[in-house]
Design a protein around this motif. Structure first.
Motif, PDB file in Angstrom:
ATOM      1  N   SER A 266       0.890  -1.372  -0.006  1.00  0.00           N
ATOM      2  CA  SER A 266       0.058   0.020   0.083  1.00  0.00           C
ATOM      3  C   SER A 266       0.711   1.250  -0.055  1.00  0.00           C
ATOM      4  N   VAL A 267       0.160   2.283  -0.295  1.00  0.00           N
ATOM      5  CA  VAL A 267       0.965   3.849  -0.295  1.00  0.00           C
ATOM      6  C   VAL A 267       1.584   3.860   1.157  1.00  0.00           C
ATOM      7  N   LEU A 268       0.656   3.650   2.391  1.00  0.00           N
ATOM      8  CA  LEU A 268       1.034   3.850   3.656  1.00  0.00           C
ATOM      9  C   LEU A 268       2.259   3.020   3.835  1.00  0.00           C
ATOM     10  N   GLY A 269       2.257   1.633   3.491  1.00  0.00           N
ATOM     11  CA  GLY A 269       3.602   0.740   3.803  1.00  0.00           C
ATOM     12  C   GLY A 269       4.532   1.258   2.865  1.00  0.00           C
ATOM     13  N   GLY A 270       4.387   1.982   1.862  1.00  0.00           N
ATOM     14  CA  GLY A 270       5.611   2.309   1.208  1.00  0.00           C
ATOM     15  C   GLY A 270       6.101   3.626   1.699  1.00  0.00           C
ATOM     16  N   LYS A 271       5.390   4.535   2.415  1.00  0.00           N
ATOM     17  CA  LYS A 271       5.694   5.705   3.049  1.00  0.00           C
ATOM     18  C   LYS A 271       6.460   5.143   4.343  1.00  0.00           C
ATOM     19  N   PHE A 272       5.907   4.167   5.130  1.00  0.00           N
ATOM     20  CA  PHE A 272       6.620   3.725   6.262  1.00  0.00           C
ATOM     21  C   PHE A 272       7.986   3.134   6.065  1.00  0.00           C
ATOM     22  N   ALA A 273       7.951   2.285   4.766  1.00  0.00           N
ATOM     23  CA  ALA A 273       9.262   1.638   4.273  1.00  0.00           C
ATOM     24  C   ALA A 273      10.259   3.013   3.847  1.00  0.00           C
ATOM     25  N   ALA A 274       9.810   3.987   3.251  1.00  0.00           N
ATOM     26  CA  ALA A 274      10.482   4.996   2.793  1.00  0.00           C
ATOM     27  C   ALA A 274      11.339   5.712   3.923  1.00  0.00           C
ATOM     28  N   GLY A 275      10.513   5.704   5.090  1.00  0.00           N
ATOM     29  CA  GLY A 275      11.168   6.244   6.381  1.00  0.00           C
ATOM     30  C   GLY A 275      12.301   5.712   6.729  1.00  0.00           C
ATOM     31  N   ILE A 276      12.083   4.313   6.942  1.00  0.00           N
ATOM     32  CA  ILE A 276      13.020   3.383   7.350  1.00  0.00           C
ATOM     33  C   ILE A 276      14.186   3.379   6.364  1.00  0.00           C
ATOM     34  N   LEU A 350      15.169  -0.756  22.011  1.00  0.00           N
ATOM     35  CA  LEU A 350      15.636   0.356  21.047  1.00  0.00           C
ATOM     36  C   LEU A 350      15.309   0.281  19.796  1.00  0.00           C
ATOM     37  N   LEU A 351      15.549  -1.138  19.479  1.00  0.00           N
ATOM     38  CA  LEU A 351      15.572  -1.660  17.873  1.00  0.00           C
ATOM     39  C   LEU A 351      14.414  -1.263  17.316  1.00  0.00           C
ATOM     40  N   LEU A 352      13.271  -2.062  18.012  1.00  0.00           N
ATOM     41  CA  LEU A 352      11.894  -1.955  17.434  1.00  0.00           C
ATOM     42  C   LEU A 352      11.361  -0.449  17.583  1.00  0.00           C
ATOM     43  N   GLY A 353      11.830   0.291  18.556  1.00  0.00           N
ATOM     44  CA  GLY A 353      11.482   1.734  18.717  1.00  0.00           C
ATOM     45  C   GLY A 353      12.021   2.592  17.603  1.00  0.00           C
ATOM     46  N   ILE A 354      13.083   2.161  17.361  1.00  0.00           N
ATOM     47  CA  ILE A 354      13.719   3.231  15.964  1.00  0.00           C
ATOM     48  C   ILE A 354      13.009   2.854  14.774  1.00  0.00           C
ATOM     49  N   ILE A 355      12.753   1.410  14.410  1.00  0.00           N
ATOM     50  CA  ILE A 355      12.077   1.037  13.258  1.00  0.00           C
ATOM     51  C   ILE A 355      10.576   1.692  13.133  1.00  0.00           C
ATOM     52  N   ILE A 356       9.783   1.647  14.495  1.00  0.00           N
ATOM     53  CA  ILE A 356       8.688   2.516  14.474  1.00  0.00           C
ATOM     54  C   ILE A 356       8.745   4.051  14.099  1.00  0.00           C
ATOM     55  N   ARG A 357       9.520   4.602  14.630  1.00  0.00           N
ATOM     56  CA  ARG A 357      10.217   6.010  14.607  1.00  0.00           C
ATOM     57  C   ARG A 357      10.357   6.407  13.305  1.00  0.00           C
ATOM     58  N   ALA A 358      11.337   5.720  12.609  1.00  0.00           N
ATOM     59  CA  ALA A 358      11.509   5.928  11.139  1.00  0.00           C
ATOM     60  C   ALA A 358      10.469   5.682  10.359  1.00  0.00           C
ATOM     61  N   GLY A 359       9.629   4.709  10.535  1.00  0.00           N
ATOM     62  CA  GLY A 359       8.366   4.482   9.704  1.00  0.00           C
ATOM     63  C   GLY A 359       7.467   5.712   9.816  1.00  0.00           C
ATOM     64  N   LEU A 360       7.163   6.040  11.183  1.00  0.00           N
ATOM     65  CA  LEU A 360       6.103   7.055  11.322  1.00  0.00           C
ATOM     66  C   LEU A 360       6.776   8.647  10.625  1.00  0.00           C
ATOM     67  N   ALA A 361       8.057   8.808  10.625  1.00  0.00           N
ATOM     68  CA  ALA A 361       8.823   9.801   9.992  1.00  0.00           C
ATOM     69  C   ALA A 361       8.511   9.869   8.623  1.00  0.00           C
ATOM     70  N   GLY A 362       8.386   8.615   7.693  1.00  0.00           N
ATOM     71  CA  GLY A 362       8.088   8.544   6.729  1.00  0.00           C
ATOM     72  C   GLY A 362       6.743   9.168   6.128  1.00  0.00           C
ATOM     73  N   ILE A 363       5.852   8.743   7.148  1.00  0.00           N
ATOM     74  CA  ILE A 363       4.442   9.197   7.196  1.00  0.00           C
ATOM     75  C   ILE A 363       4.216  10.678   7.280  1.00  0.00           C
ATOM     76  N   ASP A 364       4.746  11.192   8.241  1.00  0.00           N
ATOM     77  CA  ASP A 364       4.783  12.358   8.754  1.00  0.00           C
ATOM     78  C   ASP A 364       5.178  13.527   7.636  1.00  0.00           C
ATOM     79  N   GLU A 365       6.534  12.849   7.187  1.00  0.00           N
ATOM     80  CA  GLU A 365       7.041  13.707   6.249  1.00  0.00           C
ATOM     81  C   GLU A 365       6.499  13.564   4.763  1.00  0.00           C
ATOM     82  N   ASP A 366       5.643  12.741   4.677  1.00  0.00           N
ATOM     83  CA  ASP A 366       4.840  12.535   3.256  1.00  0.00           C
ATOM     84  C   ASP A 366       5.844  12.126   2.389  1.00  0.00           C
ATOM     85  N   LEU A 367       6.626  11.294   2.658  1.00  0.00           N
ATOM     86  CA  LEU A 367       7.891  10.704   1.667  1.00  0.00           C
ATOM     87  C   LEU A 367       7.016   9.998   0.595  1.00  0.00           C
ATOM     88  N   ASP A 368       7.654   9.846  -0.659  1.00  0.00           N
ATOM     89  CA  ASP A 368       7.034   9.239  -1.701  1.00  0.00           C
ATOM     90  C   ASP A 368       7.159   7.720  -1.231  1.00  0.00           C
TER      91      ASP A 368
END
Ligand code: GLU
Ligand code: MG
Length: 445
Positions: A266-276, A350-368
């Motif tokens: 999905s687009v949302l999944g792609g954005k989450f991945a883009a943040g990571i 920490l590991l899971l926390g940063i994965i979540i944080r980076a994924g959310l950054a992908g959504i919040d920054e509206d990355l492609d």
């Protein structure tokens, strides 16, 4: 095969259960479980025990480093999360292990600024505020250091040579409620892998910690030694810690699924991945925190060749995992990611926390949405511009400290302490031969 120590067995049987202890456990920057125990009889719903802030400055080498903002004064409490209590009584010759995970809190009850479990809890709360639920699980690879050489990977002979440890490990994890899934001889020499079922994110990270300690305890009980170190011998196969995760709506709908898009993502999944993918180079010091982590993170190791999203590609940073559609199974609920770059040096909270944080950054920054690389990556040709991860720990640390976004997820005192721990580790290890560097970590992990 060494038999369980029967003398110790006899001894443990003479200790009445009312004399059992319970260990209040935290997990530190070095990804080692630490804590204190008291008599189980005295443990109540309101029990807390003391802890010292400066302990955060203990790195993999086992001492408090200089140059950290925590000193000889100051006190914290270990506050048990009662939902995490386990009793493990299937390790031969060992007394039962009662354990409960604890958050680190200030004396007024507020979360401590550098508590890694609280870091994960906040990241999960933010994820939920975005309307996203997660399930996750950690896969662990390790090497049986005391096994006799068996030249064939994945072999029945390796599996049998490891008995009774495999059966005892699966039984122990099952009885402790950790839902083991597969136990397998892996590709590298005397390497094994243990997987467990997905669960809620906090519980999955707690499970990851327990799995490591249970494996070590079980191997030690058999006078054997298991090592999860990222590489055991220079140039040899690596031990990864792979994090599988899926994203769902509260009603259970898979937020990653969109069959009309590349990789059915999905687009949302792609954005989450883009943040990571975007923040991976800045996060590397956290998910690959050891000097030898960077020997593993190289092309052709099936770990992570570059920072990219790949369809069923084991050299990707983030892999879209295959679905099982046999016998009419529905793929829509199954599609999920696997983060492949991490290793045993990373604290799972920490590991899971940063994965979540980076994924959310992908959504919040509206990355492609991250492009989905299909098939093999051609790193010399078509895919030569894919981002590289830092080539060593020193560079990874510089990237982390220079990244406003990634360091901004943490309290400054945490960042300073982490930097001091890792710089000392680099100074201690860089003059050693590669074989010696591997040995240092093999003894710790
Ligand atoms: N051992 C590889 C690693 O270091 C992973 C092999 C696999 O399970 O795909 O991550
Ligand atoms: Mg594997």
């Amino acid at each position: 095969m060494t038999e369980p120590n029967t003398a110790a067995n006899a001894e443990t049987e003479t200790i009445p259960s009312r004399d059992e202890l319970i260990f209040l456990a935290t997990h530190d920057l070095a990804a080692r479980t630490k804590g204190r125990a008291l008599r189980l009889e005295e443990f109540t719903e309101t029990t807390t025990l003391g802890w010292v802030p400066a302990n955060l400055g203990i790195g993999p080498l086992g001492h408090i480093v200089d140059g950290i903002p925590y000193g000889s004064s100051g006190d914290l409490r270990l506050k048990p999360d009662l939902d995490t209590r386990v009793r493990i009584d299937t390790i031969p010759g060992r007394t039962p292990l009662n354990l409960v995970f604890a958050d680190l809190i200030e004396l007024d009850g507020s979360p401590w600024e550098s508590c890694s479990r609280s870091f994960l809890k906040r990241a999960i709360a933010d994820l939920n505020e975005h309307g996203i639920d997660m399930t996750s699980s950690f896969e662990h690879e390790f090497v049986d250091m005391s096994a006799k050489a068996e030249p064939h990977p994945f072999s029945l002979q390796n599996y049998r040579n490891a008995e009774p440890l495999g059966t005892q490990l699966m039984a122990t994890l099952h009885r402790a409620g950790l839902e083991p899934e597969n136990w397998l001889p892996e590709y590298a020499e005397n390497q094994f892998e243990i997987t467990v079922r997905p669960t809620t994110p906090l519980a999955s990270a707690d499970r990851a910690i327990l799995i490591r300690d249970i494996v070590r305890d079980l191997y030690e009980a058999h006078d054997r030694h298991a090592s999860f170190a990222p590489v055991i011998t220079p140039g040899g196969g690596g031990n990864g810690v792979h994090v599988h995760f899926g994203l769902y709506r509260a009603d259970g709908e898979n937020l990653l699924w969109d069959p009309s898009r590349p990789g059915r993502l999905s687009v949302l999944g792609g954005k989450f991945a883009a943040g990571i993918v975007k923040y991976a180079p800045d996060m590397a010091a956290l998910f690959a925190p050891l000097f030898t982590s960077y020997d593993r993170l190289a092309p052709h190791n099936w770990s992570t060749a570059r920072a990219f999203l790949g369809l069923q590609n084991r050299e990707a940073l983030l892999r879209i995992c295959p679905t099982n559609e046999l016998d009419g199974r529905d793929p829509s609920s199954q599609l999920h990611f696997e983060f492949r770059a991490s290793d045993i040096g990373a604290n799972p909270w920490l590991l899971l926390g940063i994965i979540i944080r980076a994924g959310l950054a992908g959504i919040d920054e509206d990355l492609d949405p991250a492009p989905v690389i299909e098939g093999e990556a051609d790193l010399e040709g078509e895919h030569k511009d894919l981002a590289e991860l830092p080539g060593d720990l020193a560079n990874a640390l510089d990237r982390f400290e220079a990244s406003e976004t990634v360091r901004g997820w943490f309290h400054e005192n945490f960042v300073t302490t982490f930097g001091a721990v890792k710089r000392e580790e680099i100074a201690q290890l860089k003059g050693l031969t590669p074989a010696k560097q591997c040995e240092v970590y093999t003894n710790v992990y």
